[in-house]
Write a protein that holds these residues in place. Structure first.
Motif, PDB file in Angstrom:
ATOM      1  N   PHE A 100      28.718  34.003  32.667  1.00 30.65           N
ATOM      2  CA  PHE A 100      28.906  32.812  33.501  1.00 30.65           C
ATOM      3  C   PHE A 100      30.390  32.557  33.779  1.00 30.65           C
ATOM      4  O   PHE A 100      30.762  32.232  34.889  1.00 30.65           O
ATOM      5  N   ASN A 101      31.211  32.761  32.749  1.00 30.79           N
ATOM      6  CA  ASN A 101      32.649  32.551  32.949  1.00 30.79           C
ATOM      7  C   ASN A 101      33.204  33.516  33.996  1.00 30.79           C
ATOM      8  O   ASN A 101      34.015  33.135  34.830  1.00 30.79           O
ATOM      9  N   LYS A 128      31.502  34.877  36.435  1.00 26.60           N
ATOM     10  CA  LYS A 128      30.983  34.460  37.746  1.00 26.60           C
ATOM     11  C   LYS A 128      31.772  33.277  38.275  1.00 26.60           C
ATOM     12  O   LYS A 128      32.062  33.165  39.461  1.00 26.60           O
ATOM     13  N   MET A 129      32.091  32.347  37.341  1.00 34.21           N
ATOM     14  CA  MET A 129      32.823  31.135  37.730  1.00 34.21           C
ATOM     15  C   MET A 129      34.225  31.529  38.234  1.00 34.21           C
ATOM     16  O   MET A 129      34.674  31.026  39.262  1.00 34.21           O
ATOM     17  N   ARG A 176      35.168  34.337  39.544  1.00 34.21           N
ATOM     18  CA  ARG A 176      35.012  34.998  40.841  1.00 34.21           C
ATOM     19  C   ARG A 176      34.849  33.956  41.942  1.00 34.21           C
ATOM     20  O   ARG A 176      35.442  34.040  43.006  1.00 34.21           O
ATOM     21  N   MET A 177      34.052  32.925  41.642  1.00 38.38           N
ATOM     22  CA  MET A 177      33.784  31.885  42.646  1.00 38.38           C
ATOM     23  C   MET A 177      35.041  31.039  42.884  1.00 38.38           C
ATOM     24  O   MET A 177      35.344  30.684  44.016  1.00 38.38           O
ATOM     25  N   ILE A 178      35.791  30.760  41.813  1.00 36.90           N
ATOM     26  CA  ILE A 178      37.033  29.989  41.948  1.00 36.90           C
ATOM     27  C   ILE A 178      38.016  30.770  42.836  1.00 36.90           C
ATOM     28  O   ILE A 178      38.656  30.217  43.719  1.00 36.90           O
ATOM     29  N   LEU A 198      37.315  32.723  45.213  1.00 34.60           N
ATOM     30  CA  LEU A 198      36.883  32.598  46.606  1.00 34.60           C
ATOM     31  C   LEU A 198      37.229  31.235  47.192  1.00 34.60           C
ATOM     32  O   LEU A 198      37.318  31.075  48.403  1.00 34.60           O
ATOM     33  N   MET A 252      35.370  19.537  40.659  1.00 32.28           N
ATOM     34  CA  MET A 252      36.109  20.723  41.101  1.00 32.28           C
ATOM     35  C   MET A 252      36.632  20.582  42.534  1.00 32.28           C
ATOM     36  O   MET A 252      37.829  20.786  42.772  1.00 32.28           O
ATOM     37  N   THR A 301      26.695  27.394  39.780  1.00 36.56           N
ATOM     38  CA  THR A 301      27.759  27.501  40.784  1.00 36.56           C
ATOM     39  C   THR A 301      27.079  27.473  42.148  1.00 36.56           C
ATOM     40  O   THR A 301      25.954  27.978  42.300  1.00 36.56           O
ATOM     41  N   TYR A 350      26.755  34.039  45.112  1.00 36.46           N
ATOM     42  CA  TYR A 350      27.656  33.136  44.381  1.00 36.46           C
ATOM     43  C   TYR A 350      26.984  31.820  43.999  1.00 36.46           C
ATOM     44  O   TYR A 350      27.620  30.935  43.453  1.00 36.46           O
TER      45      TYR A 350
END
Ligand code: FAD
Lengths: 56, 482
Positions: free
Chosen positions: A39-40, A42-43, A45-47, A49, B374, B427, B447
């Motif tokens: 999860f970290n 994935k997070m 990677r998303m951050i 983006l 966020m 997410t 994502y």
């Protein structure tokens, strides 16, 4: 017949529920350690983006 | 020398002022105006509200942090904006009422203004709602302490053999923040189980969502077990597993002692009895009054009717079918005054994200769009970056942070225990669905992801400590992502 009518009345009857295995895995430490890492990643990677974008 | 004034020291304002200070040279000043002397990490208020942690764990005093970083702090609540100055000076300024006990008014001049005043908790819109009336809240640490005390009382009654009815959810048809209510109800259920009184409790989740799992953003779709599944499935599953009942499509119209009065989307009216009710309030903007140079009121030039600040969004009124991802703002700059920005919850959204619904009686019942931690922090940082650029000679903002191009991670606690707790870790990308780019679901399913488990609780704990560390501006703070 009785149980059928109670089924129809109970909204929870129609709801997806986790199996005992899924429930077990939710607190099974080795698996959760792996999920923590996944999860970290994935997070992160998303951050990546989501960073502010330079306007044209 | 430029003077930047930031209104608000929450997630968005604090991020903006910290980065402004980091990136601006010493010749420029950064001033924060905010009514509370403390910073509050709001997401952890949930744990205060179930008595799991003390309120001191979610707040810290701002003054020492700002002093260390050379940020001026004025403890005051801003109420008027004069973007053209007044007849005596053309320097723009805001006026604020001090909240440090002195009750004085203070005039704060600015070259650049960031409005990051978040939501005003509008309990008054529902008669009887909120602390001091007939229900509790967890939006502020003080509210959460009251909620915990009330819960403790209910637990004592259950230990003595009494049954108790709990209602948790949204206190108005136009509320947002359903995610927080969801977190509270599952944490409450977890605490009741831990206290050994679960069998004495009836728990109802009462929400304005069309389906649970909407969270004000139409919900989200996830790939699971060979299917694409809506978040409704998981949300209902969590409730069913824990014996929590749910009632959707409901507008709370009044809260009397022990009774919630509601209207639902079919137009029917009803009542729910309770012993304990935690209902979130609807939000509105800080509601500034704005004056021009001559002293004439021009509030509507800058502020939308809901009190939020108008920025570079498309505010054209149009039906749901015509809503576009591109309606959402990019730079958060006011279109009326180029040196004014609104960050975080303070900006006026162009419209909702969830489909608007109205009962046959004309009552709107649909969640307002959420702006979680966020995006609020990312927007604050982007606004800071653009102001720094403009002070450095850029003609306008160079960076954008549209919620339709940005993702969010959200970890919703479902029980606070290091070994048998859990949380839903999610997410979404992007936050505002973009059906032009992703025609099927509006989001990138690569994502957009979620799962429930103990690791989610560890992440939530990690975020609690990491974000408090970051907010205290300790060494390396700026390396921690928003
Ligand atoms: C109970 C709860 C749980 C939540 N949980 C999560 C979660 O798990 N994850 C997540 O991402 N988000 C969560 N959120 C949402 C998150 O808290 C918000 O997205 C975030 O706080 C918004 O930041 P903001 O800076 O816009 O507003 P805020 O953080 O509310 O800050 C507003 C600031 O402005 C100040 N202010 C108000 N009026 C004035 C004025 N007139 N003049 C000057 N200053 C003023 C306030 O005192 C405050 O300092 C939760 C919210 C709640 C209520």
């Amino acid at each position: 017949m009785d149980h059928k009518s109670s089924i129809a009345k109970d909204p929870e009857y129609f709801v997806t529920k986790p199996t005992a295995f899924t429930q077990f895995m939710r607190t099974f430490i080795p698996w959760q350690l792996l999920r923590f890492i996944v999860f970290n990643l994935k997070m992160i990677r998303m951050i990546g983006l989501s960073h502010a974008k330079k306007l044209d | 020398m430029a003077k930047v004034v930031v209104l608000g020291a929450g997630v968005s304002g604090h991020t903006a002022s910290s980065f402004l200070r980091k990136w601006l040279g010493k010749s420029h000043s950064v001033t924060v105006v905010s009514p509370k002397p403390v910073y509050n990490w709001i997401p952890s208020n949930i744990w205060v509200g179930v008595g799991k942690i003390s309120p001191e764990k979610v707040v810290f005093p701002l003054q020492p942090v700002y002093e260390r970083k050379n940020i001026e702090f004025i403890q005051a609540r801003a109420h008027t904006i004069h973007p053209e100055g007044d007849e005596s000076s053309s320097t723009p300024f805001i006026v604020a009422g001090r909240t440090d006990g002195s009750n004085d008014s203070v005039r704060v001049p600015y070259d650049y203004l960031v409005n990051a005043t978040g939501p005003k908790l509008d309990f008054g819109r529902t008669p009887g709602l909120g602390p001091g009336h007939n229900s509790v809240s967890v939006c502020e640490p003080g509210h959460a302490v009251e909620a915990a005390a009330s819960l403790k009382e209910s637990i004592s009654k259950m230990r003595a053999g009494e049954r108790q009815k709990f209602v948790v959810g949204t206190g108005h048809g136009l509320c947002t923040c359903e995610g927080a209510a969801w977190e509270y109800v599952v944490n409450l259920e977890f605490e009741l189980r831990r206290s050994g009184v679960r069998d004495k409790a009836e728990i109802l989740f009462l929400t304005n969502e069309y389906e649970v799992g909407d969270f004000g953003m139409g919900g989200m779709h996830l790939k699971r077990g060979g299917y694409v599944i809506h978040s409704k499935t998981f949300t209902e599953s969590v409730f069913a597993e824990r014996g929590i009942k749910w009632q959707t499509r409901s507008h709370v119209k009044a809260v009397e002692p022990g009774v919630v009065h509601f209207e639902d989307l079919s137009g029917a009216h009803g009542e729910v009895p309770f012993d304990f009710a935690m209902l979130l309030p609807p939000f509105k903007g800080a509601g500034f009054t704005v004056f021009d140079k001559s002293g004439a009121e021009i509030t509507e030039k800058l502020i939308a009717p809901n009190g939020f600040m108008k920025v570079d969004a498309n505010y054209e009124q149009k039906p749901f079918e015509k809503w576009l991802a591109s309606d959402w703002p990019t730079t958060y700059q006011s279109t009326a005054y180029a040196n004014v920005f609104a960050a975080g919850i303070a900006f006026a959204p162009p419209h909702g994200i969830s489909r608007p619904m109205v009962s046959p009686n004309g009552t709107p019942i649909a969640p307002a769009p959420p702006r979680t931690g966020m995006p609020s922090a990312s927007i604050g940082k982007t606004v800071a970056r653009n102001i720094v650029g403009m002070i450095g000679g850029e003609p306008g903002p160079r960076y954008g942070a549209s919620m339709s191009k940005m993702g969010a991670a959200c970890v919703a606690s479902a029980g606070a225990s290091l070994w048998n707790g859990s949380a839903a870790a999610m997410t979404v990308f992007p936050i505002v669905p973009d059906f032009d780019t992703y025609p099927d679901y509006g989001r990138d399913l690569g994502y957009t992801f979620g799962e429930i488990g103990l690791s989610g609780h560890w992440i939530k704990q990690l975020l609690h400590h990491m974000f408090l560390y970051k907010a205290k501006l300790r060494p390396g703070w700026s390396l921690i992502p928003e």
